[in-house]
Write a protein that holds these residues in place. Structure first.
Motif, PDB file in Angstrom:
ATOM      1  N   ALA A 101      -1.613  -6.589   2.042  1.00  0.00           N
ATOM      2  CA  ALA A 101      -2.863  -6.654   2.811  1.00  0.00           C
ATOM      3  C   ALA A 101      -2.596  -6.487   4.303  1.00  0.00           C
ATOM      4  CB  ALA A 101      -3.575  -7.984   2.541  1.00  0.00           C
ATOM      5  N   MET A 102      -1.497  -7.037   4.808  1.00  0.00           N
ATOM      6  CA  MET A 102      -1.176  -6.898   6.228  1.00  0.00           C
ATOM      7  C   MET A 102      -0.780  -5.460   6.562  1.00  0.00           C
ATOM      8  SD  MET A 102       0.595 -10.480   7.438  1.00  0.00           S
ATOM      9  CE  MET A 102       1.694 -10.722   6.048  1.00  0.00           C
ATOM     10  N   ILE A 103      -0.063  -4.814   5.647  1.00  0.00           N
ATOM     11  CA  ILE A 103       0.268  -3.397   5.856  1.00  0.00           C
ATOM     12  C   ILE A 103      -1.013  -2.571   5.936  1.00  0.00           C
ATOM     13  CG2 ILE A 103       1.331  -1.362   4.799  1.00  0.00           C
ATOM     14  CD1 ILE A 103       3.452  -3.255   3.615  1.00  0.00           C
ATOM     15  N   MET A 104      -1.919  -2.798   4.983  1.00  0.00           N
ATOM     16  CA  MET A 104      -3.159  -2.035   4.956  1.00  0.00           C
ATOM     17  C   MET A 104      -4.059  -2.393   6.137  1.00  0.00           C
ATOM     18  SD  MET A 104      -2.351  -0.278   2.455  1.00  0.00           S
ATOM     19  CE  MET A 104      -3.788   0.754   2.671  1.00  0.00           C
ATOM     20  N   ALA A 105      -3.997  -3.644   6.612  1.00  0.00           N
ATOM     21  CA  ALA A 105      -4.822  -4.045   7.759  1.00  0.00           C
ATOM     22  C   ALA A 105      -4.420  -3.272   9.009  1.00  0.00           C
ATOM     23  CB  ALA A 105      -4.687  -5.548   7.996  1.00  0.00           C
ATOM     24  N   ARG A 106      -3.116  -3.125   9.227  1.00  0.00           N
ATOM     25  CA  ARG A 106      -2.672  -2.353  10.401  1.00  0.00           C
ATOM     26  C   ARG A 106      -3.062  -0.883  10.260  1.00  0.00           C
ATOM     27  NH1 ARG A 106       3.430  -1.656  13.087  1.00  0.00           N
ATOM     28  NH2 ARG A 106       2.870   0.210  14.280  1.00  0.00           N
ATOM     29  N   MET A 107      -2.856  -0.315   9.077  1.00  0.00           N
ATOM     30  CA  MET A 107      -3.207   1.092   8.869  1.00  0.00           C
ATOM     31  C   MET A 107      -4.716   1.300   8.993  1.00  0.00           C
ATOM     32  SD  MET A 107      -0.632   1.881   5.665  1.00  0.00           S
ATOM     33  CE  MET A 107      -1.192   3.573   5.485  1.00  0.00           C
ATOM     34  N   GLY A 108      -5.501   0.375   8.427  1.00  0.00           N
ATOM     35  CA  GLY A 108      -6.948   0.503   8.470  1.00  0.00           C
ATOM     36  C   GLY A 108      -7.548   0.254   9.834  1.00  0.00           C
TER      37      GLY A 108
END
Length: 309
Positions: A202-209
């Motif tokens: 979720a943290m990886i996707m939060a930065r990308m998003g």
């Protein structure tokens, strides 16, 4: 400093400032100023997150309560949605396509329901993570707090939703002959490992998003592909019997399949260790630590850029 003008009057000029000629960086260093929203060190960042633990928990509970507040059935949709998905998959894959091969009905139905509930946990955490920053820009720009609190809070929300749904999962297992036994204690470490994995993802996707909001439109297709390749509706070794062995290995070693199989092994009587890949617990731990730690560091490195621009 003063001087006499041509008409005899005395003009007073400003004294030169001791800060004249200093750059902005020099001035900041001289007066102990820091960049607003600057990224703290990693240890300090963890300390700040721990200090906001009550906010993280309260925020996740508030989001969970508000999620179905407009629906008449309210929180019951937390259970009804994955159950309805499981019913659809059973009709299509179990009855029509025969994906239950190698398993009796008393094993396949808990197998399918467990897969749907466990994968939904990861899927919902990823989808919430994509919007964790981009969907809460007002909060991010108005308040100063470690931004990792948002994806962690959303992952915690999904964990609470799964725990609520586990009551139904237990009822399904018991209804088809899988009664409580010592192996059910393994459910706790499985949930902890999957929660760590989901939070890191979720943290990886939060930065990308945060920089690519359109990622939220793409992710449902990615998650659907991941679901079909993780054995939610079928046993990977049985369905791929006769195919190149490396294909089954790749699918079985993917983290979604690992956590589903461990949950099934813990919960279902007829789902024994022969269905698990070798060293499955070590692999589950490795995926959790790799993605949780890597995702946290990856998110932290962009801390001062969230909500800007």
């Amino acid at each position: 400093m003063s001087e006499t003008t041509h008409d005899g009057r005395v003009a007073v000029s400003d004294r030169p400032s001791p800060d004249d000629g200093l750059s902005a960086a020099d001035l900041a260093a001289k007066y102990g100023l820091a960049v607003s929203g600057a990224r703290p060190g990693l240890v300090e960042y963890v300390r700040q997150l721990w200090g906001r633990r009550h906010f993280i928990l309260a925020f996740s509970q508030a989001k969970l309560t508000a999620q179905y507040s407009q629906a008449k059935l309210g929180q019951l949709w937390q259970v009804a949605t994955p159950l309805l998905n499981a019913l659809v998959y059973f009709l299509v894959f179990g009855l029509i396509l025969g994906a239950d091969r190698g398993m009796g009905r008393e094993v396949y139905i808990p197998f399918l329901v467990t897969g749907v509930f466990v994968f939904t946990f990861t899927q919902s955490s990823v989808m919430a993570g994509v919007r964790a920053i981009s969907g809460n820009l007002g909060l991010v720009r108005a308040l100063h707090f470690p931004r990792a609190a948002l994806p962690i809070s959303f992952s915690l929300q999904q964990l609470q939703q799964l725990l609520f749904s586990m009551i139904v999962l237990f009822a399904v297992a018991v209804g088809f002959g899988s009664y409580p036994r010592l192996s059910w204690l393994l459910i706790l470490p499985v949930l902890v490992l999957q929660f760590l994995f989901n939070t890191g993802l979720a943290m990886i996707m939060a930065r990308m998003g945060s920089k690519t909001p359109d990622l939220a439109q793409l992710m449902p297709f990615v998650m659907r592909t991941w679901m079909y390749g993780s054995g939610v509706m079928f046993s990977i070794p049985i369905m791929l019997e006769g195919k190149p062995e490396w294909i089954a290995d790749v699918l079985q070693w993917n983290p979604a399949a690992i956590y589903m199989d461990l949950m099934r092994f813990a919960l279902i009587d007829g789902y024994g260790s022969e269905h698990l890949p070798p060293h499955v617990w070590a692999v589950a731990l490795g995926w959790s630590l790799l993605v949780a730690v890597g995702g946290f560091v990856y998110f932290w490195k962009a801390e001062e850029r969230y909500g800007r621009g």
